[in-house]
Design a protein around this motif. Structure first.
Motif, mmCIF file in Angstrom:
data_model
loop_
_atom_site.group_PDB
_atom_site.id
_atom_site.type_symbol
_atom_site.label_atom_id
_atom_site.label_comp_id
_atom_site.label_asym_id
_atom_site.label_seq_id
_atom_site.Cartn_x
_atom_site.Cartn_y
_atom_site.Cartn_z
ATOM 1 N N ILE A 15 0.803 -1.223 0.000
ATOM 2 C CA ILE A 15 0.000 0.000 0.000
ATOM 3 C C ILE A 15 0.835 1.272 0.000
ATOM 4 C CG2 ILE A 15 -1.913 -1.132 1.189
ATOM 5 C CD1 ILE A 15 -1.058 0.324 3.732
ATOM 6 N N SER A 16 2.145 1.132 0.081
ATOM 7 C CA SER A 16 2.999 2.312 0.219
ATOM 8 C C SER A 16 2.942 3.236 -0.996
ATOM 9 C CB SER A 16 4.451 1.896 0.480
ATOM 10 O OG SER A 16 4.946 1.124 -0.619
ATOM 11 N N ARG A 17 2.577 2.707 -2.161
ATOM 12 C CA ARG A 17 2.530 3.560 -3.359
ATOM 13 C C ARG A 17 1.188 4.269 -3.516
ATOM 14 N NH1 ARG A 17 1.722 -1.688 -5.197
ATOM 15 N NH2 ARG A 17 0.021 -2.008 -6.691
ATOM 16 N N PHE A 18 0.251 4.027 -2.602
ATOM 17 C CA PHE A 18 -1.074 4.647 -2.694
ATOM 18 C C PHE A 18 -1.211 5.798 -1.699
ATOM 19 C CE2 PHE A 18 -1.677 0.322 -4.243
ATOM 20 C CZ PHE A 18 -2.377 0.549 -5.427
ATOM 21 N N THR A 22 -8.456 13.347 -2.938
ATOM 22 C CA THR A 22 -9.575 14.235 -2.635
ATOM 23 C C THR A 22 -9.517 15.470 -3.516
ATOM 24 O OG1 THR A 22 -10.722 15.508 -0.918
ATOM 25 C CG2 THR A 22 -8.322 15.448 -0.810
ATOM 26 N N ALA A 23 -10.686 15.993 -3.830
ATOM 27 C CA ALA A 23 -10.778 17.268 -4.550
ATOM 28 C C ALA A 23 -11.141 18.390 -3.597
ATOM 29 C CB ALA A 23 -11.832 17.172 -5.654
ATOM 30 N N SER A 24 -11.280 18.070 -2.311
ATOM 31 C CA SER A 24 -11.662 19.063 -1.316
ATOM 32 C C SER A 24 -10.521 20.035 -1.070
ATOM 33 C CB SER A 24 -12.044 18.369 -0.001
ATOM 34 O OG SER A 24 -12.392 19.309 0.983
ATOM 35 N N LYS A 25 -10.887 21.259 -0.724
ATOM 36 C CA LYS A 25 -9.886 22.267 -0.427
ATOM 37 C C LYS A 25 -9.088 21.857 0.801
ATOM 38 C CE LYS A 25 -9.341 27.220 0.406
ATOM 39 N NZ LYS A 25 -10.034 28.519 0.567
ATOM 40 N N LEU A 284 -11.927 0.725 -3.310
ATOM 41 C CA LEU A 284 -11.479 2.080 -2.991
ATOM 42 C C LEU A 284 -10.768 2.732 -4.167
ATOM 43 C CD1 LEU A 284 -12.131 1.113 -0.050
ATOM 44 C CD2 LEU A 284 -10.219 2.538 0.684
ATOM 45 N N LEU A 285 -10.005 1.953 -4.893
ATOM 46 C CA LEU A 285 -9.277 2.485 -6.041
ATOM 47 C C LEU A 285 -10.233 2.879 -7.162
ATOM 48 C CD1 LEU A 285 -6.344 3.063 -6.836
ATOM 49 C CD2 LEU A 285 -6.271 0.804 -7.904
ATOM 50 N N LYS A 286 -11.195 2.012 -7.462
ATOM 51 C CA LYS A 286 -12.144 2.302 -8.537
ATOM 52 C C LYS A 286 -13.096 3.446 -8.179
ATOM 53 C CE LYS A 286 -12.163 -2.222 -10.785
ATOM 54 N NZ LYS A 286 -12.996 -3.404 -11.171
ATOM 55 N N ALA A 287 -13.340 3.629 -6.889
ATOM 56 C CA ALA A 287 -14.185 4.748 -6.446
ATOM 57 C C ALA A 287 -13.399 6.058 -6.375
ATOM 58 C CB ALA A 287 -14.786 4.439 -5.076
ATOM 59 N N HIS A 288 -12.089 5.992 -6.664
ATOM 60 C CA HIS A 288 -11.202 7.159 -6.612
ATOM 61 C C HIS A 288 -11.089 7.744 -5.210
ATOM 62 C CE1 HIS A 288 -11.115 6.977 -10.979
ATOM 63 N NE2 HIS A 288 -12.429 7.074 -11.010
ATOM 64 N N TRP A 289 -11.229 6.873 -4.222
ATOM 65 C CA TRP A 289 -11.001 7.303 -2.845
ATOM 66 C C TRP A 289 -9.520 7.291 -2.533
ATOM 67 C CZ3 TRP A 289 -15.178 5.625 1.228
ATOM 68 C CH2 TRP A 289 -16.427 6.052 0.781
ATOM 69 N N ILE A 290 -8.780 6.466 -3.243
ATOM 70 C CA ILE A 290 -7.323 6.451 -3.152
ATOM 71 C C ILE A 290 -6.776 6.481 -4.565
ATOM 72 C CG2 ILE A 290 -7.315 5.200 -0.961
ATOM 73 C CD1 ILE A 290 -6.529 2.689 -2.541
ATOM 74 N N ARG A 291 -5.496 6.754 -4.680
ATOM 75 C CA ARG A 291 -4.872 6.743 -6.018
ATOM 76 C C ARG A 291 -3.433 6.257 -5.894
ATOM 77 N NH1 ARG A 291 -4.594 13.341 -6.523
ATOM 78 N NH2 ARG A 291 -2.927 13.660 -5.020
#
Length: 291
Positions: A15-18, A22-25, A284-291
């Protein structure tokens, strides 16, 4: 010691590469690795603007002055830290061993991602005695965070989840994760969700469920125990009883999803039996919660 911890030995490397996306300010006031909407002193050029009295003359672009005979300064994008808070539901309905282990694995995985970047992590869980949350920044605290979550051995909180959540949340987060099974009454969720925007600009609920909860396969006469109240009841598991349960559960899920949409809260359901890798690297990846 490794065997007593929640995650496999090689999980940190996976998981270290993830990182949390977020698009939040961004709300952090400290330097970090994320581009904020403010201007600052990073190396990423944004644009020019005319020089005004009081501006730093070191930012004047003399090449532009030579061409235009006007003073312009360079503006650069500021780099700000992301502040991520994770709240773990420790009410007794989370006490099923498989669900409880899985929920803490999800919490730990997200926290390790945050600490592995130049971001600030805070973590809290519902407990009868209010205590300060875990607050750290930097990869050097990953082992400490893993140990903190591992040591929460049981889900024993007996009061209202919504009321307990307010006491456990900071008000300065960029992203707020709530890890729960979502089984509290919809009325309580409504009271909680409508107030969450004051705590974070990006609120997400990870709903942990088991196959047994989704589609129980009990037959005959069984004794059911309510984890929250400790009360038991003898039930003959007929098709009618199962159909009634399924209808109530489906209604609760629909109302829960609807109220999340109503208050702009992102919600994702994770099934324990699908496993940790599927939850992280697929959902989580497909939901774009992480990248």
């Amino acid at each position: 010691m490794t065997q007593k911890l929640l995650l496999p030995e090689d999980w940190l490397a996976k998981i270290s590469r993830f990182q949390v996306a977020t698009a939040s300010k961004l709300r952090g006031q400290h330097k970090g690795s994320h581009r904020s909407q403010r201007f600052g002193a990073s190396l990423d050029f944004s644009d020019f603007r005319e020089y005004h009295l009081g501006d730093d003359v070191r930012q004047v672009d003399w090449n532009v002055f030579a061409r235009t005979d006007k003073y312009f300064i360079k503006r650069f994008l500021d780099e700000q830290e992301m502040r991520v808070h994770i709240l773990l539901d420790t009410t007794k309905s989370m006490g099923d061993q498989a669900k409880w282990t899985f929920a803490r694995q999800i919490v730990t995985s997200l926290g390790l991602m945050v600490l592995g970047r130049d971001d600030r992590l805070s973590f809290s869980f519902l407990q009868d005695e209010v205590k300060p949350p875990f607050r750290r920044k930097g990869a050097m605290y990953r082992r400490a965070f893993l140990q903190v979550v591992t040591e929460i051995e049981q889900a024993t909180y007996t009061n209202s989840f919504a009321q307990g959540a307010f006491k456990a949340l900071p008000k300065d987060s960029t992203v707020l994760f709530i890890v729960t099974d979502g089984l509290e009454p919809i009325e309580e969720w409504e009271q909680l969700l409508k107030r969450l925007p004051r705590f974070a600009g990006d609120v997400r609920i990870l709903q942990i469920v088991t196959q047994e909860e989704i589609a129980p396969e009990y037959t005959g006469d069984v004794r059911l125990l309510d984890r929250e109240t400790g009360r038991d009841v003898n039930v003959t598991m007929s098709s009618k009883v199962l159909d009634t349960y399924m209808a109530r559960r489906v209604l609760h899920e629909e109302e829960f999803e609807a109220i999340c949409r109503r208050f702009g809260v992102r919600q994702l359901q994770l099934k324990v039996e699908d496993g940790l890798q599927h939850a992280i690297f697929q959902q989580l990846l497909k939901a774009h919660w992480i990248r």
